[in-house]
Design an enzyme around this catalytic site. Structure first.
Site, PDB file in Angstrom:
ATOM      1  N   THR A 199       4.622  -7.412   4.149  1.00  0.00           N
ATOM      2  CA  THR A 199       4.677  -8.011   4.570  1.00  0.00           C
ATOM      3  C   THR A 199       4.718  -9.634   3.375  1.00  0.00           C
ATOM      4  O   THR A 199       4.209 -10.957   3.433  1.00  0.00           O
ATOM      5  CB  THR A 199       3.363  -8.294   5.466  1.00  0.00           C
ATOM      6  OG1 THR A 199       3.628  -7.289   6.897  1.00  0.00           O
ATOM      7  CG2 THR A 199       2.670  -9.820   6.245  1.00  0.00           C
ATOM      8  N   CYS A 200       3.788  -8.968   2.206  1.00  0.00           N
ATOM      9  CA  CYS A 200       3.001 -10.012   1.356  1.00  0.00           C
ATOM     10  C   CYS A 200       3.936 -10.288   0.529  1.00  0.00           C
ATOM     11  O   CYS A 200       4.387 -11.444   0.919  1.00  0.00           O
ATOM     12  CB  CYS A 200       1.783  -8.796   0.044  1.00  0.00           C
ATOM     13  SG  CYS A 200       1.871  -9.727  -1.210  1.00  0.00           S
ATOM     14  N   GLY A 234      -4.059 -15.027  15.339  1.00  0.00           N
ATOM     15  CA  GLY A 234      -4.066 -13.252  14.656  1.00  0.00           C
ATOM     16  C   GLY A 234      -2.878 -12.746  14.271  1.00  0.00           C
ATOM     17  O   GLY A 234      -2.108 -12.961  14.543  1.00  0.00           O
ATOM     18  N   THR A 257      -3.658  -7.665   0.481  1.00  0.00           N
ATOM     19  CA  THR A 257      -2.485  -7.412  -0.295  1.00  0.00           C
ATOM     20  C   THR A 257      -3.194  -5.807  -1.143  1.00  0.00           C
ATOM     21  O   THR A 257      -3.186  -4.687  -1.510  1.00  0.00           O
ATOM     22  CB  THR A 257      -1.371  -7.682  -0.930  1.00  0.00           C
ATOM     23  OG1 THR A 257      -0.910  -8.740   0.304  1.00  0.00           O
ATOM     24  CG2 THR A 257      -0.796  -7.370  -1.756  1.00  0.00           C
ATOM     25  N   LYS A 317       5.085 -17.092   1.033  1.00  0.00           N
ATOM     26  CA  LYS A 317       3.162 -18.216   1.449  1.00  0.00           C
ATOM     27  C   LYS A 317       3.274 -19.634  -0.007  1.00  0.00           C
ATOM     28  O   LYS A 317       3.002 -20.468   0.568  1.00  0.00           O
ATOM     29  CB  LYS A 317       2.167 -18.526   2.662  1.00  0.00           C
ATOM     30  CG  LYS A 317       1.054 -19.200   2.932  1.00  0.00           C
ATOM     31  CD  LYS A 317       0.143 -18.430   3.128  1.00  0.00           C
ATOM     32  CE  LYS A 317      -0.018 -17.514   1.691  1.00  0.00           C
ATOM     33  NZ  LYS A 317      -1.663 -16.732   2.112  1.00  0.00           N
ATOM     34  N   GLU A 353     -17.950 -25.400 -14.107  1.00  0.00           N
ATOM     35  CA  GLU A 353     -18.973 -25.796 -14.816  1.00  0.00           C
ATOM     36  C   GLU A 353     -19.987 -26.269 -13.535  1.00  0.00           C
ATOM     37  O   GLU A 353     -21.110 -25.811 -13.906  1.00  0.00           O
ATOM     38  CB  GLU A 353     -18.924 -26.306 -16.263  1.00  0.00           C
ATOM     39  CG  GLU A 353     -18.870 -27.976 -15.098  1.00  0.00           C
ATOM     40  CD  GLU A 353     -18.655 -29.076 -16.760  1.00  0.00           C
ATOM     41  OE1 GLU A 353     -20.847 -29.252 -17.384  1.00  0.00           O
ATOM     42  OE2 GLU A 353     -17.951 -29.627 -17.327  1.00  0.00           O
ATOM     43  N   CYS A 375       2.019 -13.684   2.072  1.00  0.00           N
ATOM     44  CA  CYS A 375       1.025 -14.279   0.461  1.00  0.00           C
ATOM     45  C   CYS A 375       2.393 -15.207  -0.309  1.00  0.00           C
ATOM     46  O   CYS A 375       1.895 -16.253  -0.993  1.00  0.00           O
ATOM     47  CB  CYS A 375       0.055 -13.610   0.139  1.00  0.00           C
ATOM     48  SG  CYS A 375       0.643 -11.680   0.306  1.00  0.00           S
ATOM     49  N   HIS A 396     -17.333 -26.811 -20.604  1.00  0.00           N
ATOM     50  CA  HIS A 396     -17.183 -28.601 -19.617  1.00  0.00           C
ATOM     51  C   HIS A 396     -16.266 -29.142 -20.733  1.00  0.00           C
ATOM     52  O   HIS A 396     -15.715 -29.337 -22.309  1.00  0.00           O
ATOM     53  CB  HIS A 396     -18.333 -29.640 -20.804  1.00  0.00           C
ATOM     54  CG  HIS A 396     -18.761 -31.127 -20.087  1.00  0.00           C
ATOM     55  ND1 HIS A 396     -19.161 -31.095 -19.123  1.00  0.00           N
ATOM     56  CD2 HIS A 396     -18.087 -32.002 -21.105  1.00  0.00           C
ATOM     57  CE1 HIS A 396     -18.842 -32.426 -18.973  1.00  0.00           C
ATOM     58  NE2 HIS A 396     -18.837 -32.810 -20.263  1.00  0.00           N
ATOM     59  N   GLU A 427      -2.843 -22.592   6.701  1.00  0.00           N
ATOM     60  CA  GLU A 427      -2.771 -22.629   5.007  1.00  0.00           C
ATOM     61  C   GLU A 427      -1.198 -23.718   5.902  1.00  0.00           C
ATOM     62  O   GLU A 427      -0.643 -24.329   5.106  1.00  0.00           O
ATOM     63  CB  GLU A 427      -2.381 -21.081   4.977  1.00  0.00           C
ATOM     64  CG  GLU A 427      -3.696 -20.506   3.961  1.00  0.00           C
ATOM     65  CD  GLU A 427      -3.204 -19.378   3.713  1.00  0.00           C
ATOM     66  OE1 GLU A 427      -3.652 -19.036   2.455  1.00  0.00           O
ATOM     67  OE2 GLU A 427      -2.443 -18.506   4.456  1.00  0.00           O
ATOM     68  N   GLY A 451       1.331  -1.467   0.056  1.00  0.00           N
ATOM     69  CA  GLY A 451       0.159  -0.111   0.091  1.00  0.00           C
ATOM     70  C   GLY A 451       0.398   0.912  -0.204  1.00  0.00           C
ATOM     71  O   GLY A 451       0.655   2.160  -0.988  1.00  0.00           O
ATOM     72  N   TYR A 489      -7.248 -18.658   8.800  1.00  0.00           N
ATOM     73  CA  TYR A 489      -6.560 -19.016   7.329  1.00  0.00           C
ATOM     74  C   TYR A 489      -4.665 -19.079   7.663  1.00  0.00           C
ATOM     75  O   TYR A 489      -4.723 -19.918   6.836  1.00  0.00           O
ATOM     76  CB  TYR A 489      -6.503 -18.218   6.393  1.00  0.00           C
ATOM     77  CG  TYR A 489      -6.087 -16.720   6.404  1.00  0.00           C
ATOM     78  CD1 TYR A 489      -4.943 -16.424   5.454  1.00  0.00           C
ATOM     79  CD2 TYR A 489      -6.484 -16.193   6.954  1.00  0.00           C
ATOM     80  CE1 TYR A 489      -4.423 -15.009   5.891  1.00  0.00           C
ATOM     81  CE2 TYR A 489      -6.366 -14.160   6.663  1.00  0.00           C
ATOM     82  CZ  TYR A 489      -4.997 -14.048   6.315  1.00  0.00           C
ATOM     83  OH  TYR A 489      -4.438 -12.523   6.713  1.00  0.00           O
ATOM     84  N   ILE A 490      -4.452 -18.659   8.310  1.00  0.00           N
ATOM     85  CA  ILE A 490      -3.438 -19.535   8.218  1.00  0.00           C
ATOM     86  C   ILE A 490      -2.359 -20.075   8.677  1.00  0.00           C
ATOM     87  O   ILE A 490      -1.464 -20.392   8.533  1.00  0.00           O
ATOM     88  CB  ILE A 490      -1.787 -17.626   9.403  1.00  0.00           C
ATOM     89  CG1 ILE A 490      -2.126 -16.150   8.369  1.00  0.00           C
ATOM     90  CG2 ILE A 490      -0.595 -17.813   9.148  1.00  0.00           C
ATOM     91  CD1 ILE A 490      -1.736 -15.171   9.024  1.00  0.00           C
TER      92      ILE A 490
END
Length: 460
Positions: free
Chosen positions: A42-43, A263, A312, A51, A442, A48, A437, A183, A16, A179-180
């Site tokens: 961080t990203c 967190g 991010t 990771k 789908e 991310c 398909h 993952e 950012g 999620y961290i």
């Protein structure tokens, strides 16, 4: 602005802050960016990007089994952790260098050192003295939160250290259900590590749709990850055999590594916000308005330090909106509604919009369409991984307000779904789209049968 050293001073060279600094500098403004660590935030450095490299590496263990099911003869396989780490670090250094060059090419000055506000327009940078700026942007991001009531917590690591372990552990326990945590549990499991998840809540992934939560937990356990719910680690003891993690339910686990992922918190410690009069929330996040302006009219903040949507791409868009507003005379805000997110568990999650529970709370009556199935790739060789796709539709206008995909490439699928949902797509319009398909995706446009509504008294 001529009375100040800079027109804009940015604290933090993450996604950012860098985006805002680059755009502002391109307007002709005098811009400086202070960063106490490596450029990229961080990203790029400890989030991310590295990771995702680890996710890629961990997925190969299942891919080898799948390949054998498709007729490939594969002998003994072995994962080289040091080799992977070296390659990962080289790539991260390359990406960080690109951020540096982009700043320099835009005309922004990069200052290495921790910055601290000493007033509304003054910033003290460690090792560089004090400078002044007409406008200040805080973009310091977040950092892992660690509890203080766990005896032996000094023996535990966070996600920051997980990227630099000298040796791949044979056993690991991951504390957390977000999620961290999940993952990294899937990463360790995929790399052959005996993995246990300990989470104090009744289910993982708080804030996500309940069907996603239960489905992911089941699939993780099917892969051999031990998921212990309703308990928490109370103390850690270092012994000759490893680290013994004792839980509130009396259970103890001995592992080589204990990782806490409970967190993240806004990184505002030592930033001097009080000296400048900047208001913060109870958890230390900078309070901002829709234009990312703080309580002080010449100080703004974007990204995770504001604790709005900690992603991010959101930080980048917030930074760009700030620059457009303040340096291009183009008042711009970022719409935080209908932002898609990805969780790189195994299977992966792609989600955009509301959960079923949130949609029922907001709209009252909703229709639910859901499908759980083994993908075509799995059925061929007898694999057991199941996918899940769920649509949440508000009844009154038939608008799709939630789309959730738990499947290989779920995040890739959700990006395109998010475009349609941002435009307000309805279920009839969605269904009018012809399926591609044979694909997993789908299933999104072929679900026609509504699920039965919850019985009276059921908790939505």
């Amino acid at each position: 602005m001529a009375d100040y050293d800079y027109d804009l001073f940015v604290i933090g060279a993450g996604s950012g802050g860098v985006r805002a600094a680059r755009l502002a500098a391109m307007s002709g403004a005098r811009v400086a960016v202070a960063e106490e660590s490596r450029v990229g935030g961080t990203c790029v450095i400890r989030g991310c990007v590295p990771k995702k490299f680890m996710v890629y590496a961990s997925e190969y263990s299942k891919s080898f089994d799948t390949a054998r099911g498709y007729g490939w003869e594969i002998g003994e396989t072995r994962f080289d952790w040091p080799k992977f780490l070296m390659a990962k670090d080289i790539e991260i250094a390359r990406l960080s260098g690109i951020y540096v060059r982009n700043l320099q090419n835009a005309g922004a000055e990069l200052i290495h050192g921790k910055a601290r506000l000493t007033g509304r327009h003054t910033i003290e940078v460690e090792g560089h003295g004090t400078v002044t700026a007409a406008k200040i942007l805080v973009a310091t991001g977040g950092r892992p939160w660690m509890p203080t009531d766990v005896s032996g917590i000094e023996h535990a690591i966070t996600s920051n250290e997980a990227f630099h372990l000298e040796q791949l552990p044979k056993r690991v326990v991951v504390a957390g259900g977000g999620y961290i945590a999940l993952e990294f549990a899937c990463i360790f499991n995929g790399l052959g590590v005996d993995t246990t998840v300990v989470h104090r809540g009744p289910n993982v992934l708080r804030g996500f749709d309940d069907d996603i939560r239960s489905h992911v937990a089941e699939e993780m356990e099917a892969r051999g990850i031990k998921v212990r719910l309703g308990t928490r680690i109370t103390d850690i003891e270092k012994t000759a055999d490893g680290l013994v993690s004792r839980c509130s339910d009396g259970h103890a686990t001995t592992t080589d590594v204990v990782m806490f992922a409970l967190g993240r918190e806004p990184y505002t410690e030592g930033l001097g916000l009080d000296a400048a009069g900047v208001a913060v929330t109870e958890n230390g996040a900078v309070k901002v308005d829709e234009y990312s302006r703080s309580s002080v009219d010449n100080i703004w903040a974007v990204g995770d330090v504001t604790d709005r949507i900690n992603l991010t791409p959101v930080a980048i868009r917030e930074g760009a909106a700030f620059a457009q507003t303040e340096f291009f005379n183009n008042p711009t805000t970022f719409d935080h509604e209908m932002v898609a997110s990805a969780v790189f568990t195994q299977p992966q999650i792609g989600s955009v919009g509301l959960s079923e529970a949130d949609a029922r709370h907001k709209y009252g009556k909703v229709d639910i369409y859901m499908s759980k199935f083994r993908p075509m790739k799995e059925t061929f060789y007898g694999g057991h991984q199941r996918a899940m796709i769920k649509l949440v539709v508000e009844q009154a206008g038939e608008r799709i307000v939630g789309c959730h995909v738990v499947a290989p490439d779920g995040p890739e699928i959700i990006q395109m779904a998010a475009i349609a949902m941002k435009m307000g797509v309805t279920k009839p319009q969605w269904d009018a789209t012809c399926a591609v398909h044979p694909t997993l995706a789908e299933e999104l446009v072929t679900m026609r049968d509504k699920m039965a509504p919850p019985s009276l008294g059921a908790v939505s």
